[in-house]
Every structure is written in structure tokens, then in C-alpha cells.
Design a protein around this motif. Sequence first.
Motif, PDB file in Angstrom:
ATOM      1  N   LYS A   1     -11.393   0.675   9.893  1.00 49.22           N
ATOM      2  CA  LYS A   1     -12.522  -0.189   9.111  1.00 49.22           C
ATOM      3  C   LYS A   1     -12.966   0.558   7.901  1.00 49.22           C
ATOM      4  O   LYS A   1     -13.081   1.957   7.940  1.00 49.22           O
ATOM      5  N   PHE A   2     -13.171  -0.095   6.907  1.00 50.15           N
ATOM      6  CA  PHE A   2     -13.764   0.280   5.527  1.00 50.15           C
ATOM      7  C   PHE A   2     -15.001  -0.569   5.151  1.00 50.15           C
ATOM      8  O   PHE A   2     -14.806  -1.770   5.198  1.00 50.15           O
ATOM      9  N   GLU A   3     -16.070   0.254   5.370  1.00 49.75           N
ATOM     10  CA  GLU A   3     -17.332  -0.409   5.307  1.00 49.75           C
ATOM     11  C   GLU A   3     -17.563  -0.844   3.864  1.00 49.75           C
ATOM     12  O   GLU A   3     -18.010  -1.939   3.327  1.00 49.75           O
ATOM     13  N   GLU A   4     -17.226  -0.076   2.829  1.00 46.94           N
ATOM     14  CA  GLU A   4     -17.275  -0.542   1.401  1.00 46.94           C
ATOM     15  C   GLU A   4     -15.734  -0.773   0.945  1.00 46.94           C
ATOM     16  O   GLU A   4     -14.888  -0.027   1.426  1.00 46.94           O
TER      17      GLU A   4
ATOM     18  N   ARG B   1      -5.373   8.539   4.215  1.00 48.47           N
ATOM     19  CA  ARG B   1      -4.779   8.340   5.566  1.00 48.47           C
ATOM     20  C   ARG B   1      -5.086   7.150   6.044  1.00 48.47           C
ATOM     21  O   ARG B   1      -4.354   6.338   6.904  1.00 48.47           O
ATOM     22  N   GLY B   2      -6.337   6.798   5.933  1.00 53.15           N
ATOM     23  CA  GLY B   2      -6.724   5.538   6.451  1.00 53.15           C
ATOM     24  C   GLY B   2      -6.147   4.414   6.129  1.00 53.15           C
ATOM     25  O   GLY B   2      -5.635   3.247   6.775  1.00 53.15           O
ATOM     26  N   VAL B   3      -5.891   4.610   4.643  1.00 51.96           N
ATOM     27  CA  VAL B   3      -5.217   3.244   4.070  1.00 51.96           C
ATOM     28  C   VAL B   3      -4.195   3.160   4.479  1.00 51.96           C
ATOM     29  O   VAL B   3      -3.479   1.992   4.853  1.00 51.96           O
ATOM     30  N   CYS B   4      -3.336   4.327   4.766  1.00 47.31           N
ATOM     31  CA  CYS B   4      -1.907   4.047   5.193  1.00 47.31           C
ATOM     32  C   CYS B   4      -1.712   3.819   6.798  1.00 47.31           C
ATOM     33  O   CYS B   4      -0.767   3.112   7.061  1.00 47.31           O
ATOM     34  N   ALA B   5      -2.728   4.135   7.321  1.00 46.39           N
ATOM     35  CA  ALA B   5      -2.699   3.563   8.749  1.00 46.39           C
ATOM     36  C   ALA B   5      -2.831   2.123   8.688  1.00 46.39           C
ATOM     37  O   ALA B   5      -2.204   1.597   9.683  1.00 46.39           O
ATOM     38  N   LEU B   6      -3.701   1.724   7.981  1.00 46.65           N
ATOM     39  CA  LEU B   6      -4.136   0.246   7.916  1.00 46.65           C
ATOM     40  C   LEU B   6      -2.781  -0.537   7.537  1.00 46.65           C
ATOM     41  O   LEU B   6      -2.441  -1.554   8.244  1.00 46.65           O
TER      42      LEU B   6
ATOM     43  N   TRP C   1      -3.846  -8.931   4.360  1.00 48.10           N
ATOM     44  CA  TRP C   1      -4.402  -8.146   5.330  1.00 48.10           C
ATOM     45  C   TRP C   1      -5.159  -6.900   4.852  1.00 48.10           C
ATOM     46  O   TRP C   1      -6.188  -6.539   5.619  1.00 48.10           O
ATOM     47  N   MET C   2      -4.693  -6.316   4.030  1.00 47.48           N
ATOM     48  CA  MET C   2      -5.336  -5.292   3.143  1.00 47.48           C
ATOM     49  C   MET C   2      -6.650  -5.634   2.779  1.00 47.48           C
ATOM     50  O   MET C   2      -7.716  -5.018   2.769  1.00 47.48           O
ATOM     51  N   HIS C   3      -6.788  -6.718   1.979  1.00 47.42           N
ATOM     52  CA  HIS C   3      -7.885  -7.389   1.329  1.00 47.42           C
ATOM     53  C   HIS C   3      -8.913  -7.774   2.514  1.00 47.42           C
ATOM     54  O   HIS C   3      -9.917  -7.460   2.495  1.00 47.42           O
ATOM     55  N   GLU C   4      -8.152  -8.537   3.614  1.00 47.67           N
ATOM     56  CA  GLU C   4      -9.142  -8.531   4.942  1.00 47.67           C
ATOM     57  C   GLU C   4      -9.745  -7.306   5.427  1.00 47.67           C
ATOM     58  O   GLU C   4     -11.031  -7.483   5.937  1.00 47.67           O
ATOM     59  N   ASN C   5      -9.432  -5.961   5.175  1.00 48.65           N
ATOM     60  CA  ASN C   5      -9.843  -4.945   5.717  1.00 48.65           C
ATOM     61  C   ASN C   5     -10.249  -4.264   4.588  1.00 48.65           C
ATOM     62  O   ASN C   5     -10.572  -2.905   4.835  1.00 48.65           O
ATOM     63  N   ASN C   6     -10.855  -4.836   3.558  1.00 47.06           N
ATOM     64  CA  ASN C   6     -11.495  -4.108   2.438  1.00 47.06           C
ATOM     65  C   ASN C   6     -10.921  -3.298   1.641  1.00 47.06           C
ATOM     66  O   ASN C   6     -11.420  -2.176   0.855  1.00 47.06           O
ATOM     67  N   VAL C   7      -9.567  -3.139   1.664  1.00 48.24           N
ATOM     68  CA  VAL C   7      -8.760  -2.400   0.780  1.00 48.24           C
ATOM     69  C   VAL C   7      -7.943  -3.328  -0.377  1.00 48.24           C
ATOM     70  O   VAL C   7      -7.148  -3.903   0.046  1.00 48.24           O
ATOM     71  N   LEU C   8      -8.568  -3.163  -1.465  1.00 47.08           N
ATOM     72  CA  LEU C   8      -8.118  -4.087  -2.585  1.00 47.08           C
ATOM     73  C   LEU C   8      -6.888  -3.804  -3.358  1.00 47.08           C
ATOM     74  O   LEU C   8      -7.187  -3.444  -4.606  1.00 47.08           O
ATOM     75  N   VAL C   9      -6.000  -3.587  -2.551  1.00 52.77           N
ATOM     76  CA  VAL C   9      -4.629  -3.177  -3.121  1.00 52.77           C
ATOM     77  C   VAL C   9      -4.218  -4.506  -4.256  1.00 52.77           C
ATOM     78  O   VAL C   9      -4.665  -5.616  -4.291  1.00 52.77           O
ATOM     79  N   ARG C  10      -3.344  -4.137  -5.343  1.00 51.19           N
ATOM     80  CA  ARG C  10      -3.135  -4.971  -6.198  1.00 51.19           C
ATOM     81  C   ARG C  10      -1.662  -5.267  -6.505  1.00 51.19           C
ATOM     82  O   ARG C  10      -0.833  -4.431  -6.236  1.00 51.19           O
ATOM     83  N   ARG C  11      -1.479  -6.530  -6.785  1.00 56.86           N
ATOM     84  CA  ARG C  11       0.222  -7.110  -7.134  1.00 56.86           C
ATOM     85  C   ARG C  11       0.302  -6.484  -8.744  1.00 56.86           C
ATOM     86  O   ARG C  11       0.541  -7.579  -9.503  1.00 56.86           O
TER      87      ARG C  11
END
Length: 387
Positions: free
Chosen positions: A14-17, A374-379, A316-326
Motif C-alpha cells: 500500500k502507498f497512501e500518497e 523495495r515496496g515498488v518492486c514488491a508491488l 496495476w501500478m497506478h491502481e496502487n498509487n505508483v505512477l510509473v510512466r511509459r
Amino acid sequence: MKETRHRAAGTAVKFEEPLHVGRPNIGDRDVFVERVNRILDSHWLTNDGPMVHEFEERVCELQGVRNCISTCNGTVALELAYRAVGLKGKVIVPAFTFVATVHALWWQGLTPVFCDIDPETHLIDPKKIRRLITRETSGIVPVHLWGRPAQTREIREVAEAHGLELIYDAAHAFGVSGPDGRIGNFGRCEVFSFHATKFLNSFEGGMITTNDDELAEKLRYMRNFGFDGYDTVVHPGINGKMPEVCAAMGLTNLESMDDFIGVNRRNYECYREELENIAGISMLSYPQHYKQNFQYVVVMVDRDVFGVSRDRLVEWMHENNVLVRRYFFPGVHRMEPYRSLYPESAERLKMTDHVSSRILVLPTGTSISEKEIRGVCALLDSCPRER
Ligand SMILES: Cc1ncc(COP(=O)(O)O)c(C=O)c1O
């Protein structure tokens, strides 16, 4: 190891922000505010002021280059550079870049001729440049993508053999060195961006660097309406000036540049450690032995091995608040107006399409901790597989 990870699939960290790619790095706030107070006290807000002078001098020292011409942003810097060196007709440029590299050509009435990249480095392929040269070609605009130096020696040989102008888009490569020397010294000139998302920002801003004094003089006129003194206009020009407050931010961030790079490097190593055991995810490495800025963490997603498409992984990453980019998807040849004007260019841009359909850029910079990485990678690893 792999099996344990697969069993964890679907259990999101979980990423709150939200975590962003390109969240700005900010140097010493007190020093910046002190500089802003000096600007306000002096009432000198723009027009070749002392902050701009100091910023240009400091960048000249850092890059080991004779002339630095600051601008309001990198896109205007590109336009000024293209025009000042006198590009005409067709210009060879990669389609795997930020659209500004190409739009700036278009805006100057030039025709982009898209060249494919090397899929290992993501950089323009010098062998493929040769094949695109015709009598109408006037120049080449390679990009030091992700801050990885382009093959400057090979490209210079091609340019010299055909009498072509060479301008580098160095928007990603501030503070970087390659086997042939410090970025900032190649071609007729090089163009940097200090946009907020770059690891070293001046809010908005750009810089043209060149060892050609005559070109530098022309560029200085051109960015200031062509003025020489108060009343005399000696050249056509536009308003491309960097304001004092931007230079103050640039100077302040320059003082923290080594810290920013240190953090980027730590983040990069941490990602490397975490991602190396995830099958189907491979990370783009930076060249060893030369100074790099490590500002982008770039991975390729192999759908067949990872078990999920790049685009589903992004969701998946965006749904979980990690705004990776293409970045950079799609290639510029698939954006308008180029897509409609040059539909045939897709035929020769196979590597560009290959890379841009698999690429993913992950968050880094000073606002992400090792624990979060580490959380981003686990996600990422817990993304439910499609098979
Ligand atoms: C490769 C590249 N070229 C040019 C630019 C344009 O710079 P700016 O945003 O400062 O106009 C950017 C980034 O924004 C970029 O990534």
C-alpha cells in the motif's frame, strides 16, 4: 525465490500518497529564499541579470565549455539552436525521444527524418543514420537519451563525411561524461533542459552550450529579440530569456547536484538488487567508468516471460498509487502531425516500436526512500499474472 514471489501475486503493497516519476529535487530552501530576496531587493527580475550570469558561468565551469546561453526552457533552446546553425530541409532525428526534440524542428519549418535506435542502448544508431542521408539533409540531432551519451565519435565521422550540422539534444544529460569527454562539448552545440522533472531543475529552463564563440554571440542576440544594447537590433530574435528567479533555483540546485546524483545512484543500485530476480523485467544499465546522473530508472517488460503486458502492469501500478510512466510511448512517428505525414517511416522504426512497447520508467530522485523502492518492486512483482 521466484515461486515464493509468484505466490505473493495479487497482494499489493500500500502507498497512501502517490509516488511520481520526475518529482522535483529541491536544494537548500533557505539559500534559495535568500537569493530570491536579493532579486526582489534589486528589482532586477529578468533581462540578463546577475543570477543568470552566475548560473551560466557555473555551468561553463562544470561542463568545461566556453559558452553557455541560458533560455526559458529546453524547447525554445532547441529552436534557437536549429535556427542559429542554419538547418534547412531534412534533419535526421530519433523517433524514440520526447516529442519536443521533433516539434522544435517542425516549428522551424524543417522536415524530420526518423532514424531507428539500437535496442540495447536506446540511442540513435549511427549505421542507420548513414542510410538516411540524401542531398536534402542538412543536419543530425541525436539525443543523449536517459543521460546515456550517444556515440559521439561515430556520429561526428558521419556528419563530417557528409558536411552535416550536428546538434545534440542533451536534455537528459546534465553533468554527464562519456568516453569522448564531458557532454556539452559535442557537435556545433548541445541543448539542456532544466524543467522541473529533470534531476537538476530551474523550475523551467534550458541552456545551449557551445565552443563556437560566433554561434554563441548570435544565440545571445536571438534569445533577446536581436537586441544589441538598448535601441539597436542586429538580428531577428524572440523572447527566450531565463528569468532571475529560475537562475536562482538553478544555482541553488547546482550546489546540491552531487547529493542528487548520489541519491539517484543509490536508488538505481537498490532497484537493480530488487529487480534482478524478477523474470521478464530487465533494467537498462548506465555505462560504468564515466560520470552519470542516474536520473531515470528504465526497465523493459517482456510480456511472454513476465506473464503480464506492460500496459496491464502500468494499470496495476497506478491502481496502487505508483505512477510509473511509459516514456517514450508511442514513438514520435506515431504522433501527429508526423503519423499522418510520414506513415511509411514506421517500416524502418522496428526497434523504436519494439522498445517503446515494452518500456517503463520507475520513480526515483530525492523524494523516494530505499524502503519505498523495495515496496515498488514488491508491488510490481505481485501484479497478478495473466496466465
Ligand atoms: C529529450 C528531451 N528534449 C527536449 C525536452 C524539452 O525540454 P523543456 O521541457 O525544458 O522544454 C525534454 C523535456 O522536457 C526532453 O526530455
